[in-house]
Write a protein that holds these residues in place. Structure first.
Motif, mmCIF file in Angstrom:
data_model
loop_
_atom_site.group_PDB
_atom_site.id
_atom_site.type_symbol
_atom_site.label_atom_id
_atom_site.label_comp_id
_atom_site.label_asym_id
_atom_site.label_seq_id
_atom_site.Cartn_x
_atom_site.Cartn_y
_atom_site.Cartn_z
ATOM 1 N N UNK A 628 0.788 -1.218 0.000
ATOM 2 C CA UNK A 628 0.000 0.000 0.000
ATOM 3 C C UNK A 628 0.816 1.261 0.000
ATOM 4 N N UNK A 629 2.138 1.158 0.190
ATOM 5 C CA UNK A 629 3.017 2.328 0.220
ATOM 6 C C UNK A 629 4.164 2.200 -0.772
ATOM 7 N N UNK A 630 4.098 1.240 -1.650
ATOM 8 C CA UNK A 630 5.186 0.990 -2.583
ATOM 9 C C UNK A 630 5.344 2.133 -3.584
ATOM 10 N N UNK A 631 4.247 2.684 -4.085
ATOM 11 C CA UNK A 631 4.280 3.697 -5.125
ATOM 12 C C UNK A 631 4.268 5.110 -4.524
ATOM 13 N N UNK A 632 4.424 6.095 -5.390
ATOM 14 C CA UNK A 632 4.461 7.485 -4.919
ATOM 15 C C UNK A 632 3.128 7.883 -4.294
ATOM 16 N N UNK A 633 2.036 7.400 -4.864
ATOM 17 C CA UNK A 633 0.714 7.663 -4.288
ATOM 18 C C UNK A 633 0.271 6.394 -3.572
ATOM 19 N N UNK A 634 -0.026 6.536 -2.307
ATOM 20 C CA UNK A 634 -0.357 5.347 -1.507
ATOM 21 C C UNK A 634 -1.775 4.876 -1.799
ATOM 22 N N UNK A 635 -2.071 3.705 -1.267
ATOM 23 C CA UNK A 635 -3.459 3.256 -1.274
ATOM 24 C C UNK A 635 -4.303 4.187 -0.420
ATOM 25 N N UNK A 636 -5.596 4.139 -0.640
ATOM 26 C CA UNK A 636 -6.534 4.941 0.145
ATOM 27 C C UNK A 636 -6.943 4.141 1.379
ATOM 28 N N UNK A 637 -6.837 4.762 2.527
ATOM 29 C CA UNK A 637 -7.268 4.116 3.761
ATOM 30 C C UNK A 637 -8.467 4.880 4.305
ATOM 31 N N UNK A 638 -9.403 4.144 4.912
ATOM 32 C CA UNK A 638 -10.624 4.775 5.409
ATOM 33 C C UNK A 638 -11.118 4.020 6.624
ATOM 34 N N UNK A 639 -11.895 4.743 7.430
ATOM 35 C CA UNK A 639 -12.481 4.178 8.640
ATOM 36 C C UNK A 639 -13.863 4.787 8.819
ATOM 37 N N UNK A 640 -14.791 3.970 9.291
ATOM 38 C CA UNK A 640 -16.140 4.463 9.585
ATOM 39 C C UNK A 640 -16.655 3.750 10.818
ATOM 40 N N UNK A 641 -17.326 4.504 11.663
ATOM 41 C CA UNK A 641 -17.957 3.935 12.846
ATOM 42 C C UNK A 641 -19.330 4.554 13.030
ATOM 43 N N UNK A 642 -20.320 3.697 13.180
ATOM 44 C CA UNK A 642 -21.692 4.135 13.408
ATOM 45 C C UNK A 642 -22.147 3.543 14.729
ATOM 46 N N UNK A 643 -22.295 4.390 15.726
ATOM 47 C CA UNK A 643 -22.740 3.948 17.043
ATOM 48 C C UNK A 643 -23.647 5.011 17.646
ATOM 49 N N UNK A 644 -24.824 5.210 17.071
ATOM 50 C CA UNK A 644 -25.714 6.279 17.545
ATOM 51 C C UNK A 644 -26.359 5.988 18.887
ATOM 52 N N UNK A 645 -26.474 4.692 19.238
ATOM 53 C CA UNK A 645 -27.098 4.294 20.497
ATOM 54 C C UNK A 645 -26.247 3.217 21.138
#
Length: 790
Positions: A628-645
């Motif tokens: 994921x970091x081999x090239x000049x532009x890295x992979x896209x990393x993302x995170x999501x959390x849904x905990x309304x209650x």
């Protein structure tokens, strides 16, 4: 002994001395004695019924000159059996509505709400008499004894004789420790030189509460016997002709049954046996023996008798010191080389650990874990791990700012495919750090060192000296932006032999080198927060970090011991060095960027997400392919959390290819509590995992798995659950299991079924552990009975 009263006593020329009753005066008579003068006159009666305080009250009524007893004092015996020893010098105090003393019959009588106490022990009765001529004392009517351990005795009548050493109690009812309950027609305490015995006639014992709707109904379980004897010295209760009843139905008869006093936390003796059946052992029975060596150490020895193999034995030793603790467990058995298990010969294992304080700053310890093989551990049902690690260490702490640790490590691979000659051992491994006080600008500097020497019989041998100096300074700008300056410098010295062998496979055989790197970063983020009224607060936060420093290149001639395993995620996007260790240093210049948004609700719930990427100034192939970091532009990393209650929690992490957005990593998990929706008390969890192996880990395969579980509270006492894991890549289940549990104040019933679908074979043996069926019945305060089938 001198009697004291709040009102003046009548003249001794009267034949009886009567103090005013509660109806005649608004106060009770109060008597107090100095135990320093009379403590030795208190007889001993302690144990299950805690009747000793009866004798303590008698001393308060003894006249001067009564013969002193040689037995331990009653209150002292209570302390020995039920907790901290009582203070023998404390006064015994009692109150009563009236007290009479008949000089002709030499009888002292106290009547009406008699209550006596010493320290925290209290005795209550309707009437109490003591005959000085016969030495017989009697307590009658609603006799109650409250012990500081929480145990309560109820009796109809108690009589003491033989110099107040022997006691007979009628209509015994007792509330014991751990919710234990005892009833008997009568009880008799007999003193002997080596300790006192308490005999109970027709006793009934249980730890179960009676049914609130029908108190006459029998409890869930109880023990009825013809006779029971409590050995107050050994702190055990022995039943004769005992019957165990479940819901009033007899299920087991035994001529002899022994159990520890519920007030005794540790008591030597045989523990409840376990039964079972496995493919390798056949039918088996385990009969553990527990030895409470002293208040700070114990030993449990567990022999196993099986139908298909010779007997084996396991043991566990524990000890606590004023300066630490020690635990060691091990076993010895014989593998018969059957078709189920290919190995033959004696085997064993030892798992032990210890921690010892040297002074207020330093402590030392060890972990020793060895086994003859994984097959042995599986065959005899001991915990199994892929690799066993052992170490010995010393570490020091100086407040919250300084730490040091020195240790030596050894590893053992348990499978036949492991090349033992390539498994490393580390001697020594040294780490220390110090956090300096904030400087005049408000920045914090940290200095550490991480050094080791790694040896292998075959493979790379590495010696490393490393030190790192890091610095962090934060500022808040005029519009609320947060600026953070970070700096990090590393210096490393290496000396390596056999560098061209595993795990480095470099192009040179040996190398000595000094290397290092410096990294500087300026981190900017702008948290923008606005109120959503009664719906909480909303946040959006852009973040950009500029990192620069000298380029490092591939570093193929540098030994790599601590940075082989690597995974790029949102968690290390902004790290100055994104490798897990220091043998690989990330260099060059880059920009890290991310955008985070969140909504925080008044009930503590939240919805939060983040997406980010890294951009390098040059192509520096320090990372492996598919990392994921081999090239000049890295992979896209993302995170999501849904905990309304509180009843809903959804979390997802992902890494996507920088150009095609193909998935490289997906890790999701979910938890839903149906009780929060007004439904049954059921919790559902599930997840999905997908990962692509990086080149350094080839030939590791792709992973695609789904898993789920459910746990339900069916009733106040019943619960059930299940779980499963399925490998989508090879289209085969990984594992599955179910459980059913009942638990109340006195009984535990637990049954579990577990199935592992993973391959159970290696080059030489089949592991007999694919399926497990377990039953366990636990009678609280009495013991557990289990059955296991594999």
């Amino acid at each position: 002994m001198r009697l004291r009263s709040r009102s003046r006593s009548p003249s001794r020329k009267h034949r009886s001395a009567t103090l005013p009753s509660r109806g005649a005066a608004p106060r009770k008579a109060l008597f107090r004695m100095a135990c320093a003068a009379c403590a030795d006159k208190v007889p001993a009666w302690a144990g299950l019924t805690r009747g000793a305080a009866l004798a303590g009250l008698l001393v308060a009524l003894q006249a001067p000159g009564a013969e002193a007893q040689t037995a331990p004092t009653a209150l002292e015996s209570i302390g020995r059996a039920g907790g901290a020893p009582a203070n023998r010098n404390a006064p015994v105090t009692f109150t009563a509505d009236s007290v009479d003393y008949d000089e002709n019959s030499s009888v002292v009588s106290a009547t009406g709400n008699v209550e006596a106490w010493q320290n925290e022990r209290i005795l209550r009765a309707d009437r109490f008499t003591y005959n000085r001529e016969t030495g017989i004392a009697t307590a009658e009517g609603n006799v109650q004894l409250l012990d500081p351990s929480g145990q309560v005795l109820f009796a109809d009548r108690a009589e003491l004789s033989a110099g107040m050493r022997d006691v007979v109690v009628e209509g015994v009812r007792a509330l014991l420790a751990q919710n234990g309950k005892l009833a008997a027609n009568g009880a008799r305490r007999t003193y002997r030189e080596q300790g006192s015995l308490l005999d109970l006639a027709r006793p009934v014992y249980s730890a179960c509460d009676l049914c609130a709707e029908n108190p006459q109904a029998p409890p869930i379980w109880q023990i009825q016997s013809r006779l029971a004897t409590q050995d107050l010295e050994a702190q055990r209760i022995r039943f004769r002709d005992a019957t165990v009843r479940l819901a009033g139905v007899p299920v087991l008869y035994t001529p002899y049954l022994s159990m520890p006093d519920p007030s005794t936390p540790r008591s030597s003796g045989f523990l409840s046996p376990s039964f079972g059946q496995t493919k390798y052992l056949g039918g088996f029975v385990e009969t553990p023996y527990y030895w409470a060596i002293n208040p700070s150490s114990d030993l449990t020895v567990t022999p196993t008798i099986a139908t298909d193999v010779v007997p084996s034995v396991a043991a566990r030793y524990r000890q606590r010191f004023n300066f630490g603790e020690l635990t060691a467990e091990g076993s010895l058995g014989y593998l018969n080389g059957s078709e189920t298990v290919g190995e033959k010969g004696y085997g064993g294992h030892i798992f032990s650990r210890g921690t010892f304080n040297i002074d207020e700053n330093w402590r030392t310890g060890f972990n020793l874990n060895r086994a003859t093989s994984e097959t042995y551990l599986r065959a005899f049902r001991f915990p199994v791990t892929r690799v066993l690690s052992s170490n010995v260490f010393a570490e020091g702490f100086w407040g919250a700012n300084s730490f040091a640790r020195v240790d030596a490590r050894a590893y053992q691979g348990l499978r036949d495919v492991d090349d033992v000659a390539q498994i490393p051992y580390v001697l020594p491994n040294i780490y220390a750090d110090h956090v300096f006080a904030r400087d005049a600008l408000g920045g914090v500097a940290t200095l550490d060192t991480a050094n080791f020497a790694i040896y292998r019989d075959e493979g790379t041998r590495t010696r490393r000296l490393a030190t790192r100096l890091s610095y962090e300074l934060g500022r808040i700008g005029p519009i609320g932006e947060v600026w953070t300056f970070r700096a990090q410098g590393d210096v490393l010295g290496y000396s390596a032999d056999n560098l061209n062998q595993s795990p480095n496979f470099a192009s040179v055989d040996s190398r000595e080198a000094v290397t290092g790197n410096a990294r500087f970063a300026l981190d900017w983020r702008l948290p923008l927060v606005r109120s959503a009224g009664s719906y909480g607060r909303q946040l959006i936060e852009p973040r950009v970090q500029l990192v620069t420093g000298p380029a490092t290149g591939r570093q193929t001639l540098t030994p790599n011991e601590d940075s082989i395993d690597f995974e790029f995620t949102d968690a290390n996007l902004f790290a100055l060095n994104r490798f897990t260790g220091r043998d690989r240093l990330e260099g060059g210049s880059r920009v890290d960027a991310a955008f985070r948004a969140a909504w925080y609700f008044p009930n503590g719930g939240q919805v939060e997400g983040m997406v980010g990427q890294s951009y390098r100034a040059t192509e520096e192939q320090v990372f492996e392919i598919r990392s994921g970091l081999r090239e000049r532009v890295s992979d896209v990393v993302a995170r999501a959390r849904v905990s309304p209650t509180p009843w809903l929690d959804l979390t997802a992490r992902t890494r996507l290819d920088n150009s095609s957005f193909d998935r490289r990593l997906v890790d999701t998990s979910a938890r839903v509590g149906l009780a929060g929706l007004g439904g049954p008390d059921v919790t559902l969890t599930g997840g999905y995992l997908y990962s692509v192996p990086i080149a350094a880990l080839t030939p590791a395969r792709y992973r695609r798995e789904v898993y789920g579980s459910a746990q339900a509270k069916v009733t106040a006492h019943w619960s059930a659950g299940g779980f499963g894991r399925y490998d989508l890549e090879i289209e085969r289940p990984v594992s599955a299991g179910v459980n059913l549990t009942y638990e109340d104040e006195c009984l535990i019933f637990d049954t579990r079924f577990y199935r592992s679908y993973a391959e159970q074979t290696n080059t030489s043996a089949t592991y007999p552990s694919a399926t497990t069926l377990l039953f366990r019945v636990g009678f609280k305060t009495l013991g557990d009975f289990g059955f296991r089938a594999l």
